[in-house]
Enzyme design. Structure first.
Site, PDB file in Angstrom:
ATOM      1  CG  ASN A  79     -68.866 -22.194   0.121  1.00 27.14           C
ATOM      2  OD1 ASN A  79     -68.202 -22.685   0.653  1.00 27.14           O
ATOM      3  ND2 ASN A  79     -68.559 -20.775  -0.371  1.00 27.14           N
ATOM      4  CB  ILE A  87     -70.581 -25.793  -7.058  1.00 31.56           C
ATOM      5  CG1 ILE A  87     -71.485 -26.893  -7.062  1.00 31.56           C
ATOM      6  CG2 ILE A  87     -69.456 -25.619  -6.153  1.00 31.56           C
ATOM      7  CD1 ILE A  87     -70.820 -27.996  -7.716  1.00 31.56           C
ATOM      8  CB  CYS A  88     -69.963 -20.431  -4.926  1.00 32.72           C
ATOM      9  SG  CYS A  88     -68.860 -18.954  -4.817  1.00 32.72           S
ATOM     10  CG  LEU A  89     -64.534 -24.801  -5.540  1.00 30.15           C
ATOM     11  CD1 LEU A  89     -64.008 -24.680  -4.696  1.00 30.15           C
ATOM     12  CD2 LEU A  89     -64.561 -26.310  -6.201  1.00 30.15           C
ATOM     13  CD  GLN A 122     -74.080 -20.234  -5.859  1.00 28.53           C
ATOM     14  OE1 GLN A 122     -72.885 -20.037  -6.264  1.00 28.53           O
ATOM     15  NE2 GLN A 122     -75.217 -19.983  -6.446  1.00 28.53           N
TER      16      GLN A 122
END
Lengths: 195, 617
Positions: A79, A87-89, A122
């Protein structure tokens, strides 16, 4: 409306007070809009023993819009982009709530390190490896942690960073260069001047 | 048109239209394009005048056409939305915020809301729609992280982390309390980012939608923001609703269309005619997919370029495409350059039939020949359809001129003293029929090009079934085309002397009725014979929207009957003006801007006509 400085100051004080949380934060410049967060790699993960730096930027509308966060330290994680640290959150995007704080966001990043979500990646390459051959992923992640985020390199880092910043470089650049140079400030300077 | 026929569509029409046309519709108004069932039923009862019956029939069929969709203007948008809200509210006994959140979540489909609730249970559905189920609503009086103790006069806001008096804080339905300043900022940012439809509570992980009254109260000092909030909520009825679309007119007329079918051709009251599914021009019987493929094809002329690729070679000197028109393999370009047809390289001019001096490039390739053949065949096929498509399109562009011409003839006829004819409804209807047929013809070529091309529907048809289908289709298409050309000719040619006018009228009416029948046959072949064989993909074709779509035979017979009885005979003044009403009614049915503007002048005549006739009877 300008940023809610009072709240940010309170947030920073709160993080400083709570040493046990494992996250710290350091303000860049005077505006409270740029800071660098720091979190420890969670134990029982390939990130254990690593120290991870996160670049934080606050919008004028913070806390009503999420803070912008990006890993400075290179991380091997489904991610997190292995190229630029993006960052993929969800809580840094549409699930952000004004009641969340920088501390909770950093703690969420820590949690993300221990439980990757490869379904919403990500970095597709890392995600494929994570789903395909977990041991290989663990090994690479560990290797990256050792190379880029090892605690030993951090010893005295602050002083070195300060030294480089005084020479007129951006703090983030300094941190990255020092990391790449494994803590050797001369080599870091060479990198900075070369770049 | 019987009363019973009215009743069966009256039901759903009522919910759609009685509100849409509102109280403003005057039963006596000649502009009764939206007249509801009650009107035409009662008026055909009150007047047994023959001309009038014709008109009622025309109205009835227009309504039948309108049955598939409803035009909603700005004013009625709110009413229709409120209706949907009230419906859900009254069944569930919930607040309007809850009803709205549920409806938005389920794309304004009240049936799905209720059905899913019954199926999945309230808790799950409410949670997904960002609502608290009624069981939860009460106990959470004091919140968790965000809200402080309920009894205290001071609250700590979890967003700005400041303490403040309770009266300057707001608690939402979910029990989370934050100070008003933070709420306002949150709402302001959310609304300006277009999130009005789902203003969430600020607490982390709480997806509950903020109540409308509290939102409005918080924002009472910022009217533009409240207006934006309300506007977005209102527009959500269209934006989030699968059955409702905005009219694509530019500049936007403000109307929205609600349709029962996705594949439906809509004529908005603003004059915009479009396909409900793709919002482009109406293209039945071609599907949206065919239409878009065709437009691409026509635009980039890709068939032409594929032919050029297969049959020409660029000159090595001037790069212009050169076609070989005979002779040996040494080709001479207009620019004077000679080159080898086989490899395309420039050569000298010295050559024999078998070789070019100082040039050798291997054997002749059969494959290339076959490719060229194939490309040429497909281009020829494309050009065949393109020519016919464009011819019909061209003819449709001349429609307004023809209509105008006919109208001026009517005016001349009306002014002449020795007139034996005063009712020209038939003419307008024939024009409508002709134009509709032209449009269908135009797009039937696109349909045929793709349906029988063995590319888009390759898996569905064997070459044999394809040939049968094509023969069937082309038979119907040919018959239609013949009638269309005949009617077109008849309408364009000068009018005969007045005593032969009745004959001309009969011929036109006959032809128009014939065309209608042919069109329906064509659609029947498409819908019943060809489309059911397709399994590879969905084939959505808007149905035939002929004026006489269902009752065509009846009304045609009606007209025959009248014609046979020698009507309309006497040209007394009251009949004359009442016939003008007919023309106007047919005009405004048309919903074309041109027809509209014209209709205005006649409306007065029509009104006087009506009052005269009333006085007479």
């Amino acid at each position: 409306m300008p940023m809610d400085v009072g709240r940010v100051q309170k947030e920073i004080r709160d993080i400083e007070r709570d040493r046990a949380s494992g996250v710290t934060i350091e303000v860049q410049g005077n505006s409270l809009q740029k800071m660098i967060g720091c979190l420890k790699g969670p134990s029982d993960t390939p990130f254990e023993g690593g120290t991870f730096y996160v670049n934080i930027e606050l919008d004028d509308q913070y806390p009503f819009v999420p803070p912008k966060m990006r890993f400075i330290t290179k991380v091997w994680h489904p991610n997190i982009s292995s190229a630029n640290g993006a960052i993929c959150l969800d809580i840094l995007k549409d699930q952000w709530s004004p009641a969340l704080t920088l501390k909770t966001a950093l703690l969420s990043l820590q949690a993300l390190l221990s439980s990757p979500q490869p379904d919403d990646p990500q970095d597709a390459v890392v995600a494929r490896q994570y789903l395909g051959s977990l041991p290989e992923y663990r090994q690479t992640a560990k290797q990256w942690t050792d190379t880029y985020a090892h605690t030993q390199q951090v010893v005295g880092l602050e002083a070195k960073v300060q030294q480089i910043v005084e020479m007129g470089f951006e703090r983030e650049q300094a941190v990255v260069a020092l990391r790449a140079a494994a803590g050797d400030e001369n080599q870091a300077m060479e990198i900075l001047l070369g770049a | 048109m019987g009363e019973g026929g009215d009743d069966d569509w009256f039901e759903d029409y009522d919910t759609d239209m009685s509100n849409a046309s509102g109280g403003a519709s005057d039963p006596g108004s000649p502009h009764q394009e939206h007249s509801d069932g009650g009107d035409s039923a009662s008026s055909s009862g009150d007047d047994a005048d023959d001309g009038y019956q014709e008109r009622a029939a025309a109205e009835g069929s227009t309504d039948q056409r309108k049955r598939l969709y409803t035009v909603i203007d700005r004013a009625n948008l709110r009413r229709m939305q409120d209706e949907a809200l009230t419906q859900v509210q009254s069944i569930l006994g919930c607040s309007s915020t809850t009803a709205r959140a549920l409806l938005i979540f389920f794309s304004w489909d009240a049936e799905t809301v209720l059905g899913t609730l019954a199926e999945r249970g309230q808790e799950e559905v409410y949670k997904r729609a960002g609502l608290l189920s009624q069981a939860e609503e009460v106990p959470q009086a004091c919140g968790d992280a965000g809200a402080a103790a309920g009894s205290s006069d001071e609250v700590t806001c979890g967003v700005c982390m400041c303490e403040g008096p309770r009266q300057e804080a707001t608690t939402m339905e979910c029990g989370h309390t934050f100070c008003n300043t933070c709420w306002r900022e949150h709402l302001r940012i959310s609304i300006s980012e277009g999130l009005s439809r789902r203003l969430k509570c600020m607490a982390a992980g709480c997806g509950v939608v903020c109540e409308e009254p509290k939102v409005k109260k918080l924002l009472k000092d910022n009217p533009p923001l409240v207006a934006k909030y309300e506007q977005t909520l209102l527009e959500s009825y269209v934006d989030d609703n699968k059955r409702v679309r905005w009219c694509p007119s530019v500049p936007h007329c403000g109307n929205a269309i609600r349709s029962k079918e996705l594949h439906c051709e809509v004529d908005c009251t603003c004059g915009q005619a479009f396909c409900f599914a793709c919002c482009g021009v109406q293209h039945s019987p071609a599907t949206c997919e065919m239409q878009s493929e065709w437009q691409k094809c026509v635009k980039d002329g890709s068939e032409t370029s594929s032919w050029l690729n297969a049959n020409t070679k660029p000159c090595p000197k001037c790069s212009k495409p050169v076609e070989k028109n005979g002779g040996c393999n040494l080709v001479l370009c207009r620019c004077g350059q000679a080159f080898c047809w086989l490899c395309g390289q420039g050569t000298g001019r010295q050559h024999t039939w078998t070789n070019i001096e100082g040039h050798s490039c291997g054997a002749y390739k059969e494959e290339a020949e076959a490719r060229a053949d194939e490309a040429q065949r497909s281009l020829k096929r494309y050009l065949h359809y393109l020519t016919r498509y464009e011819a019909n399109l061209m003819a449709s562009r001349l429609e307004p001129a023809l209509r105008q011409e006919c109208e001026s003839r009517v005016d001349t006829q009306m002014q002449s003293v020795v007139t034996s004819m005063s009712d020209f409804t038939w003419l307008n209807e024939a024009l409508d029929q002709l134009f509709l047929a032209r449009k269908c013809m135009t797009y039937s070529y696109i349909f045929a090009y793709y349906m029988f091309g063995q590319t888009m529907f390759k898996e569905d048809f064997t070459p044999e079934t394809n040939a049968i289908n094509q023969a069937l289709f082309e038979d119907k298409q040919g018959q239609l085309e013949m009638e269309v050309e005949r009617l077109s000719h008849l309408l364009e040619s000068p009018w005969p002397l007045s005593h032969q006018m009745m004959e001309r009228r009969m011929a036109v009416i006959n032809l128009a009725a014939n065309i209608d029948v042919r069109l329906r046959k064509l659609y029947e072949v498409i819908e019943c014979d060809i489309v059911p064989q397709v399994a590879s993909r969905g084939v959505g074709i808007a149905p035939y929207k002929g004026k006489h779509a269902e009752a065509a035979g009846d009304s045609a017979q009606e007209i025959y009957r009248q014609a046979a009885a020698g009507e309309p005979g006497p040209s007394n003044s009251s009949l004359l003006s009442s016939d003008v009403v007919d023309l106007t009614a047919a005009d405004s049915d048309d919903d074309r801007p041109g027809a509209r503007a014209k209709g205005k002048g006649r409306a007065e005549a029509a009104n006087t006509g009506r009052s005269k006739r009333k006085a007479g009877s």
